[in-house]
Motif scaffolding. Structure first.
Motif, PDB file in Angstrom:
ATOM      1  N   VAL A  34      19.441   4.177 -41.972  1.00 32.54           N
ATOM      2  CA  VAL A  34      19.342   2.906 -42.688  1.00 32.54           C
ATOM      3  C   VAL A  34      19.148   1.806 -41.655  1.00 32.54           C
ATOM      4  O   VAL A  34      19.314   2.019 -40.457  1.00 32.54           O
ATOM      5  CB  VAL A  34      20.602   2.641 -43.545  1.00 32.54           C
ATOM      6  N   TRP A  35      18.789   0.616 -42.133  1.00 36.43           N
ATOM      7  CA  TRP A  35      18.585  -0.530 -41.248  1.00 36.43           C
ATOM      8  C   TRP A  35      19.392  -1.708 -41.758  1.00 36.43           C
ATOM      9  O   TRP A  35      19.588  -1.879 -42.980  1.00 36.43           O
ATOM     10  CB  TRP A  35      17.097  -0.906 -41.209  1.00 36.43           C
ATOM     11  N   PHE A  36      19.891  -2.507 -40.833  1.00 34.27           N
ATOM     12  CA  PHE A  36      20.700  -3.662 -41.206  1.00 34.27           C
ATOM     13  C   PHE A  36      19.803  -4.798 -41.700  1.00 34.27           C
ATOM     14  O   PHE A  36      18.709  -5.029 -41.168  1.00 34.27           O
ATOM     15  CB  PHE A  36      21.532  -4.137 -40.013  1.00 34.27           C
ATOM     16  N   THR A  37      20.313  -5.499 -42.693  1.00 35.64           N
ATOM     17  CA  THR A  37      19.623  -6.686 -43.193  1.00 35.64           C
ATOM     18  C   THR A  37      20.195  -7.925 -42.518  1.00 35.64           C
ATOM     19  O   THR A  37      21.110  -7.843 -41.688  1.00 35.64           O
ATOM     20  CB  THR A  37      19.796  -6.799 -44.716  1.00 35.64           C
ATOM     21  N   ALA A  38      19.636  -9.078 -42.878  1.00 40.04           N
ATOM     22  CA  ALA A  38      20.103 -10.331 -42.289  1.00 40.04           C
ATOM     23  C   ALA A  38      21.522 -10.665 -42.718  1.00 40.04           C
ATOM     24  O   ALA A  38      22.176 -11.516 -42.102  1.00 40.04           O
ATOM     25  CB  ALA A  38      19.155 -11.469 -42.665  1.00 40.04           C
ATOM     26  N   LYS A  39      22.051  -9.998 -43.763  1.00 41.94           N
ATOM     27  CA  LYS A  39      23.402 -10.269 -44.237  1.00 41.94           C
ATOM     28  C   LYS A  39      24.458  -9.467 -43.479  1.00 41.94           C
ATOM     29  O   LYS A  39      25.656  -9.680 -43.694  1.00 41.94           O
ATOM     30  CB  LYS A  39      23.507  -9.956 -45.744  1.00 41.94           C
ATOM     31  N   ALA A  40      24.043  -8.531 -42.635  1.00 45.86           N
ATOM     32  CA  ALA A  40      25.003  -7.704 -41.907  1.00 45.86           C
ATOM     33  C   ALA A  40      25.783  -8.570 -40.922  1.00 45.86           C
ATOM     34  O   ALA A  40      25.193  -9.306 -40.117  1.00 45.86           O
ATOM     35  CB  ALA A  40      24.292  -6.573 -41.178  1.00 45.86           C
ATOM     36  N   VAL A  41      27.101  -8.461 -40.980  1.00 56.19           N
ATOM     37  CA  VAL A  41      27.967  -9.273 -40.131  1.00 56.19           C
ATOM     38  C   VAL A  41      28.096  -8.603 -38.761  1.00 56.19           C
ATOM     39  O   VAL A  41      28.495  -7.443 -38.652  1.00 56.19           O
ATOM     40  CB  VAL A  41      29.358  -9.452 -40.770  1.00 56.19           C
ATOM     41  N   GLY A  42      27.741  -9.353 -37.699  1.00 52.54           N
ATOM     42  CA  GLY A  42      27.877  -8.849 -36.337  1.00 52.54           C
ATOM     43  C   GLY A  42      26.786  -7.902 -35.919  1.00 52.54           C
ATOM     44  O   GLY A  42      26.891  -7.287 -34.855  1.00 52.54           O
ATOM     45  N   MET A  43      25.715  -7.740 -36.701  1.00 52.06           N
ATOM     46  CA  MET A  43      24.628  -6.842 -36.354  1.00 52.06           C
ATOM     47  C   MET A  43      23.308  -7.591 -36.430  1.00 52.06           C
ATOM     48  O   MET A  43      23.118  -8.458 -37.294  1.00 52.06           O
ATOM     49  CB  MET A  43      24.596  -5.617 -37.282  1.00 52.06           C
ATOM     50  N   GLU A  44      22.368  -7.207 -35.569  1.00 48.84           N
ATOM     51  CA  GLU A  44      21.048  -7.809 -35.561  1.00 48.84           C
ATOM     52  C   GLU A  44      20.216  -7.230 -36.694  1.00 48.84           C
ATOM     53  O   GLU A  44      20.204  -6.008 -36.922  1.00 48.84           O
ATOM     54  CB  GLU A  44      20.363  -7.548 -34.225  1.00 48.84           C
ATOM     55  N   ALA A  45      19.544  -8.079 -37.421  1.00 44.85           N
ATOM     56  CA  ALA A  45      18.701  -7.629 -38.526  1.00 44.85           C
ATOM     57  C   ALA A  45      17.592  -6.739 -37.990  1.00 44.85           C
ATOM     58  O   ALA A  45      16.941  -7.052 -36.995  1.00 44.85           O
ATOM     59  CB  ALA A  45      18.123  -8.826 -39.273  1.00 44.85           C
ATOM     60  N   GLY A  46      17.400  -5.576 -38.653  1.00 47.46           N
ATOM     61  CA  GLY A  46      16.369  -4.635 -38.231  1.00 47.46           C
ATOM     62  C   GLY A  46      16.886  -3.516 -37.363  1.00 47.46           C
ATOM     63  O   GLY A  46      16.150  -2.576 -37.084  1.00 47.46           O
ATOM     64  N   ARG A  47      18.135  -3.603 -36.930  1.00 45.86           N
ATOM     65  CA  ARG A  47      18.708  -2.530 -36.111  1.00 45.86           C
ATOM     66  C   ARG A  47      19.031  -1.337 -36.997  1.00 45.86           C
ATOM     67  O   ARG A  47      19.486  -1.483 -38.127  1.00 45.86           O
ATOM     68  CB  ARG A  47      19.966  -3.014 -35.406  1.00 45.86           C
ATOM     69  N   SER A  48      18.793  -0.123 -36.509  1.00 43.87           N
ATOM     70  CA  SER A  48      19.001   1.085 -37.289  1.00 43.87           C
ATOM     71  C   SER A  48      20.404   1.631 -37.093  1.00 43.87           C
ATOM     72  O   SER A  48      21.118   1.268 -36.150  1.00 43.87           O
ATOM     73  CB  SER A  48      17.975   2.149 -36.906  1.00 43.87           C
ATOM     74  N   LYS A  85      12.246   0.451 -43.369  1.00 40.65           N
ATOM     75  CA  LYS A  85      12.156   0.291 -41.929  1.00 40.65           C
ATOM     76  C   LYS A  85      11.404  -0.989 -41.606  1.00 40.65           C
ATOM     77  O   LYS A  85      10.299  -1.210 -42.108  1.00 40.65           O
ATOM     78  CB  LYS A  85      11.443   1.494 -41.309  1.00 40.65           C
ATOM     79  N   PRO A  86      11.989  -1.871 -40.791  1.00 43.88           N
ATOM     80  CA  PRO A  86      11.311  -3.136 -40.495  1.00 43.88           C
ATOM     81  C   PRO A  86      10.083  -2.891 -39.629  1.00 43.88           C
ATOM     82  O   PRO A  86      10.020  -1.920 -38.863  1.00 43.88           O
ATOM     83  CB  PRO A  86      12.364  -3.939 -39.753  1.00 43.88           C
ATOM     84  N   PRO A  87       9.067  -3.746 -39.749  1.00 44.62           N
ATOM     85  CA  PRO A  87       7.870  -3.577 -38.906  1.00 44.62           C
ATOM     86  C   PRO A  87       8.204  -3.845 -37.449  1.00 44.62           C
ATOM     87  O   PRO A  87       9.118  -4.593 -37.116  1.00 44.62           O
ATOM     88  CB  PRO A  87       6.893  -4.617 -39.474  1.00 44.62           C
ATOM     89  N   ARG A  88       7.435  -3.201 -36.594  1.00 40.18           N
ATOM     90  CA  ARG A  88       7.647  -3.396 -35.162  1.00 40.18           C
ATOM     91  C   ARG A  88       7.241  -4.801 -34.763  1.00 40.18           C
ATOM     92  O   ARG A  88       6.263  -5.352 -35.269  1.00 40.18           O
ATOM     93  CB  ARG A  88       6.842  -2.377 -34.349  1.00 40.18           C
ATOM     94  N   LYS A  89       8.002  -5.346 -33.839  1.00 36.17           N
ATOM     95  CA  LYS A  89       7.687  -6.678 -33.341  1.00 36.17           C
ATOM     96  C   LYS A  89       6.504  -6.580 -32.391  1.00 36.17           C
ATOM     97  O   LYS A  89       6.457  -5.709 -31.522  1.00 36.17           O
ATOM     98  CB  LYS A  89       8.891  -7.277 -32.598  1.00 36.17           C
ATOM     99  N   PRO A  90       5.503  -7.456 -32.581  1.00 37.63           N
ATOM    100  CA  PRO A  90       4.347  -7.403 -31.660  1.00 37.63           C
ATOM    101  C   PRO A  90       4.767  -7.757 -30.243  1.00 37.63           C
ATOM    102  O   PRO A  90       5.598  -8.625 -30.014  1.00 37.63           O
ATOM    103  CB  PRO A  90       3.384  -8.453 -32.246  1.00 37.63           C
ATOM    104  N   LYS A  91       4.195  -7.025 -29.311  1.00 36.82           N
ATOM    105  CA  LYS A  91       4.509  -7.278 -27.907  1.00 36.82           C
ATOM    106  C   LYS A  91       3.846  -8.568 -27.452  1.00 36.82           C
ATOM    107  O   LYS A  91       2.731  -8.880 -27.848  1.00 36.82           O
ATOM    108  CB  LYS A  91       4.029  -6.123 -27.022  1.00 36.82           C
ATOM    109  N   ALA A  92       4.570  -9.306 -26.655  1.00 37.89           N
ATOM    110  CA  ALA A  92       4.029 -10.546 -26.119  1.00 37.89           C
ATOM    111  C   ALA A  92       2.921 -10.232 -25.132  1.00 37.89           C
ATOM    112  O   ALA A  92       3.045  -9.314 -24.311  1.00 37.89           O
ATOM    113  CB  ALA A  92       5.114 -11.355 -25.437  1.00 37.89           C
TER     114      ALA A  92
END
Length: 231
Positions: A34-48, A85-92
C-alpha cells in the motif's frame, strides 16, 4: 475491436472492498503493498509499506504495516493509505557544465636593465672607477679561543683520572683514563713530564706485583690446607 483497459483507480483512501482484498492477500501468504496518502501522520505521501495484518475491532488505526526502509510495525487508518501507486517523480534535468574559458596568455615582462654604478673620479693614488675598501669592511669576526686546562691525576693504587676546564667552566670531571693511555701520552710530552709520569707508573706496577705475590702465597697456603683435609 479495441480491447477495453481496466479503469484506473484514483489515490483515494482504502475502501471496504480494498480491505477485503488485502485480507485475502494475507490469507494466501502474501504481503500486499500500500502507499501512504497526504493524510498519513508522520509519513511522506507516496511512500510504500507492506501490510502485516489487521487488529480487532476494525476501528481507528487497525491496519498494521511496515514502511519501506524501516523495521518498525506501525498502525494506520484506511484514510491514510491507498492501493494506487503514485507516479514517479520526474528527474531534474542535469545542469550543463560551465564552459571552460582559457585565460589569455600574457608574455612576461622583459627584465629591467641593470644600471652600472658611475665611476668616481680617480685620485692621485687611485685608479679610475675603483675605490679602496675600508679597513674591516666585510671582514669575518673570529671568536677568540678559550683557554683549556687538562689535569691528569693518579691515586696510590695507580688509577688515573682527567679533568678538563674550558675557560672558567669545568667540562670534564674525574673521567677515568687507563694507565696504558697515560703511558703513551707521556712519550710525546716534555721529558720532565714524561719522567714524572713514568715514575708514578713504575711505583704502581711495583705495588701491583707485590699484591700479586701476596695473593699467590695466600692461594698456595690455602691449597695446601685443602689437600691436608681428609676427603
Amino acid at each position: 475491436m479495441t480491447q477495453e483497459q481496466p479503469p484506473r483507480r484514483s489515490s483515494a483512501a482504502l475502501s471496504a472492498a480494498d480491505l477485503d482484498h488485502l485480507r485475502a492477500e494475507l490469507a494466501e501468504g502474501r504481503t500486499p503493498t500500500v502507499w501512504f496518502t497526504a493524510k498519513a501522520v508522520g509519513m511522506e505521501a507516496g511512500r510504500s509499506a507492506k501490510v502485516l495484518g489487521f487488529t480487532e475491532p476494525a476501528e481507528g488505526d487497525f491496519i498494521q504495516v511496515r514502511p519501506t526502509g524501516s523495521q518498525d510495525e506501525l498502525s494506520f487508518s484506511p484514510a491514510e493509505m491507498t492501493l494506487t501507486k503514485p507516479p514517479r517523480k520526474p528527474k531534474a534535468p542535469a545542469k550543463p557544465a560551465a564552459p571552460v574559458v582559457a585565460e589569455p596568455w600574457i608574455p612576461p615582462a622583459p627584465p629591467e636593465p641593470v644600471s652600472k654604478p658611475r665611476a668616481d673620479a680617480a685620485g692621485p693614488t687611485e685608479s679610475a672607477g675603483k675605490r679602496p675598501a675600508r679597513a674591516g669592511s666585510g671582514a669575518r669576526r673570529v671568536a677568540k679561543p678559550s683557554e683549556v686546562t687538562v689535569t691528569l691525576s693518579s691515586t696510590a693504587d695507580g688509577e688515573w683520572t682527567v679533568d678538563v676546564v674550558t675557560g672558567k667552566k669545568r667540562t670534564v670531571r674525574s673521567a677515568p683514563v687507563p694507565a696504558s693511555h697515560v703511558a703513551q701520552a707521556a712519550k710525546v710530552l716534555h721529558p720532565d713530564v714524561a719522567e714524572a709520569i713514568q715514575a708514578v707508573l713504575d711505583a704502581a706496577r711495583e705495588q701491583q706485583l707485590a699484591r700479586v705475590e701476596q695473593l699467590r702465597a695466600e692461594l698456595e697456603a690455602a691449597q695446601r690446607a685443602l689437600e691436608e683435609l681428609p676427603s
